[in-house]
Motif scaffolding. Structure first.
Motif, short mmCIF file in Angstrom:
data_model
loop_
_atom_site.label_atom_id
_atom_site.label_comp_id
_atom_site.label_asym_id
_atom_site.label_seq_id
_atom_site.Cartn_x
_atom_site.Cartn_y
_atom_site.Cartn_z
N ALA A 1 -23.23 93.25 -56.29
CA ALA A 1 -24.42 93.13 -57.14
C ALA A 1 -25.50 94.05 -56.58
O ALA A 1 -26.13 93.75 -55.57
CB ALA A 1 -24.90 91.68 -57.15
N ILE A 2 -25.65 95.19 -57.21
CA ILE A 2 -26.58 96.22 -56.73
C ILE A 2 -27.62 96.52 -57.81
O ILE A 2 -27.27 96.78 -58.96
CB ILE A 2 -25.82 97.54 -56.42
CG1 ILE A 2 -24.67 97.31 -55.43
CG2 ILE A 2 -26.77 98.61 -55.91
CD1 ILE A 2 -25.05 97.14 -54.00
N GLY B 1 -21.56 88.19 -58.31
CA GLY B 1 -21.96 89.10 -57.24
C GLY B 1 -23.06 88.41 -56.44
O GLY B 1 -23.80 87.59 -56.98
N LYS B 2 -23.16 88.72 -55.17
CA LYS B 2 -24.08 88.00 -54.27
C LYS B 2 -25.46 88.66 -54.25
O LYS B 2 -25.58 89.86 -53.96
CB LYS B 2 -23.48 87.97 -52.87
CG LYS B 2 -24.07 86.89 -51.96
CD LYS B 2 -23.30 86.84 -50.64
CE LYS B 2 -23.78 85.73 -49.74
NZ LYS B 2 -23.07 84.48 -49.96
N VAL B 3 -26.49 87.86 -54.57
CA VAL B 3 -27.87 88.32 -54.49
C VAL B 3 -28.69 87.31 -53.70
O VAL B 3 -28.24 86.19 -53.46
CB VAL B 3 -28.51 88.51 -55.90
CG1 VAL B 3 -27.80 89.60 -56.69
CG2 VAL B 3 -28.53 87.20 -56.69
N ASN B 4 -29.88 87.72 -53.31
CA ASN B 4 -30.81 86.81 -52.64
C ASN B 4 -31.80 86.27 -53.67
O ASN B 4 -31.92 86.80 -54.78
CB ASN B 4 -31.56 87.58 -51.54
CG ASN B 4 -32.22 86.66 -50.52
OD1 ASN B 4 -32.35 85.45 -50.75
ND2 ASN B 4 -32.63 87.21 -49.40
N LEU C 1 -34.60 89.91 -60.73
CA LEU C 1 -34.50 90.99 -61.71
C LEU C 1 -33.04 91.21 -62.11
O LEU C 1 -32.75 91.48 -63.27
CB LEU C 1 -35.09 92.27 -61.09
CG LEU C 1 -35.15 93.51 -61.97
CD1 LEU C 1 -36.34 94.36 -61.58
CD2 LEU C 1 -33.88 94.35 -61.91
N TYR C 2 -32.14 91.07 -61.13
CA TYR C 2 -30.72 91.30 -61.39
C TYR C 2 -30.20 90.35 -62.47
O TYR C 2 -29.58 90.78 -63.44
CB TYR C 2 -29.91 91.13 -60.09
CG TYR C 2 -28.54 91.75 -60.18
CD1 TYR C 2 -28.34 93.08 -59.86
CD2 TYR C 2 -27.45 91.02 -60.63
CE1 TYR C 2 -27.09 93.67 -59.98
CE2 TYR C 2 -26.20 91.60 -60.76
CZ TYR C 2 -26.03 92.93 -60.42
OH TYR C 2 -24.80 93.52 -60.56
N LYS D 1 -28.09 81.76 -57.15
CA LYS D 1 -28.91 82.43 -56.13
C LYS D 1 -29.36 81.41 -55.08
O LYS D 1 -29.65 80.26 -55.40
CB LYS D 1 -30.16 83.05 -56.76
CG LYS D 1 -29.89 84.14 -57.77
CD LYS D 1 -31.11 84.97 -58.08
CE LYS D 1 -32.32 84.20 -58.53
NZ LYS D 1 -32.18 83.54 -59.82
N LYS D 2 -29.42 81.86 -53.82
CA LYS D 2 -29.98 81.03 -52.76
C LYS D 2 -30.66 81.92 -51.74
O LYS D 2 -30.46 83.14 -51.75
CB LYS D 2 -28.89 80.17 -52.11
CG LYS D 2 -27.57 80.85 -51.83
CD LYS D 2 -26.49 79.82 -51.54
CE LYS D 2 -25.10 80.41 -51.43
NZ LYS D 2 -24.49 80.80 -52.68
N ASN D 3 -31.46 81.32 -50.88
CA ASN D 3 -32.15 82.12 -49.86
C ASN D 3 -31.15 82.63 -48.83
O ASN D 3 -30.36 81.88 -48.29
CB ASN D 3 -33.23 81.28 -49.16
CG ASN D 3 -34.39 80.99 -50.11
OD1 ASN D 3 -34.74 81.83 -50.93
ND2 ASN D 3 -34.96 79.81 -50.01
#
Length: 273
Positions: free
Chosen positions: A11-12, A78-81, A88-89, A104-106
């Motif tokens: 996830a970019i 996909g992994k995001v913060n 935004l992703y 999503k998680k911290n």
């Protein structure tokens, strides 16, 4: 009924900007390449550009967006913060009707981002900070996210020894157990070079569909030309799709080869996926 497809990949967030060739030379960047950079390099580069657009990206996520545009039912993991880019992703995927099947998680690392430098000749050069995206693990892949799909689509970029390999195999095992078909993209030639033996074994033992460009396919088959590569790979009895830029693409299954011409365009503005 639409076939439901689940993409699993990096996830970019794509940060698009227009630059001249001199900018690439000054920053010692090879035109058309993808360079991995660290957080401080990303921030320094970010200070020296004028951002045109920020949008969800990543190889497989782009493919899911394409499927959604064509009226298909697409999801993505996909992994995001839980940071600005992570929010935004998700919003960016929602806007193109791609379901984001990741909570999503911290995290200790920030959401991955790629600065995409577009030169006047339409070529794109990428400087990518993977961030938390490369830490996608088996724990992030829930069986219920896979079993209601007809196909999962993995990207070669994700394959690396350690947590990524375990995640890859975990997703494949769930798919096999639930009779979900498995597809993979070879991602890039350097990726194939690093993991040639692993990718060949994945194709032989696990995949139903493989997608790669001509150079990647030749590298995987260890052949100098496409005809030899096709003759080698068709013995595996898998569906293999080969993209060939302006020459179009071809699909190979058993002894049948289907060719598809590319659409001709007058002016190319931007080669970013």
């Amino acid at each position: 009924m639409n076939k439901k497809i689940l993409g699993i990949g990096n996830a970019i967030v794509d940060v698009l900007t227009k630059v001249d060739d001199e900018f690439l030379e000054k920053n010692k960047l090879v035109k058309g390449s993808m360079k991995l950079i660290n957080k401080s390099e990303f921030e320094n580069l970010n200070k020296n550009i004028k951002i045109e657009k920020v949008i969800a990206g990543g190889s497989v996520a782009n493919s899911m967006a394409g499927i959604a545009y064509l009226g298909g039912s697409a999801s993505f993991i996909g992994k995001v913060n839980s940071d600005q880019f992570g929010n935004l992703y998700k919003k960016s995927l929602d806007e193109v009707n791609v379901k984001f099947s990741y909570k999503k998680k911290n995290e200790s690392l920030s959401t991955g981002a790629s600065i995409i430098l577009i030169t006047p000749d339409s070529e794109r050069t990428m400087c990518t900070y993977l961030g938390v995206s490369s830490h996608l693990s088996a724990d992030d892949i829930d069986e219920k996210n896979i079993l209601d799909h007809e196909l999962i689509f993995l990207e070669g970029y994700l394959w690396d020894k350690g947590i990524s390999e375990k995640m890859f195999k975990h997703a494949i095992n769930i798919a096999k157990k639930n009779k979900v078909k498995i597809a993979m993209t070879l991602s890039d030639i350097f990726c194939v070079n690093r993991h040639k033996e692993d990718f060949y074994n994945l194709l032989k033992n696990d995949l139903d569909l493989l997608i790669g460009n001509e150079n990647e396919i030749n590298k995987l088959a260890n052949k100098k030309n496409l005809l030899d590569s096709i003759n080698q790979l068709k013995k595996l009895n898998k569906l293999i799709v080969i993209t060939r830029s302006e020459k179009g693409s071809m699909a190979i299954k058993d002894n049948e080869i289907i060719n598809q011409e590319s659409a001709k365009v007058d002016k190319i503005i931007d080669l970013t996926g």
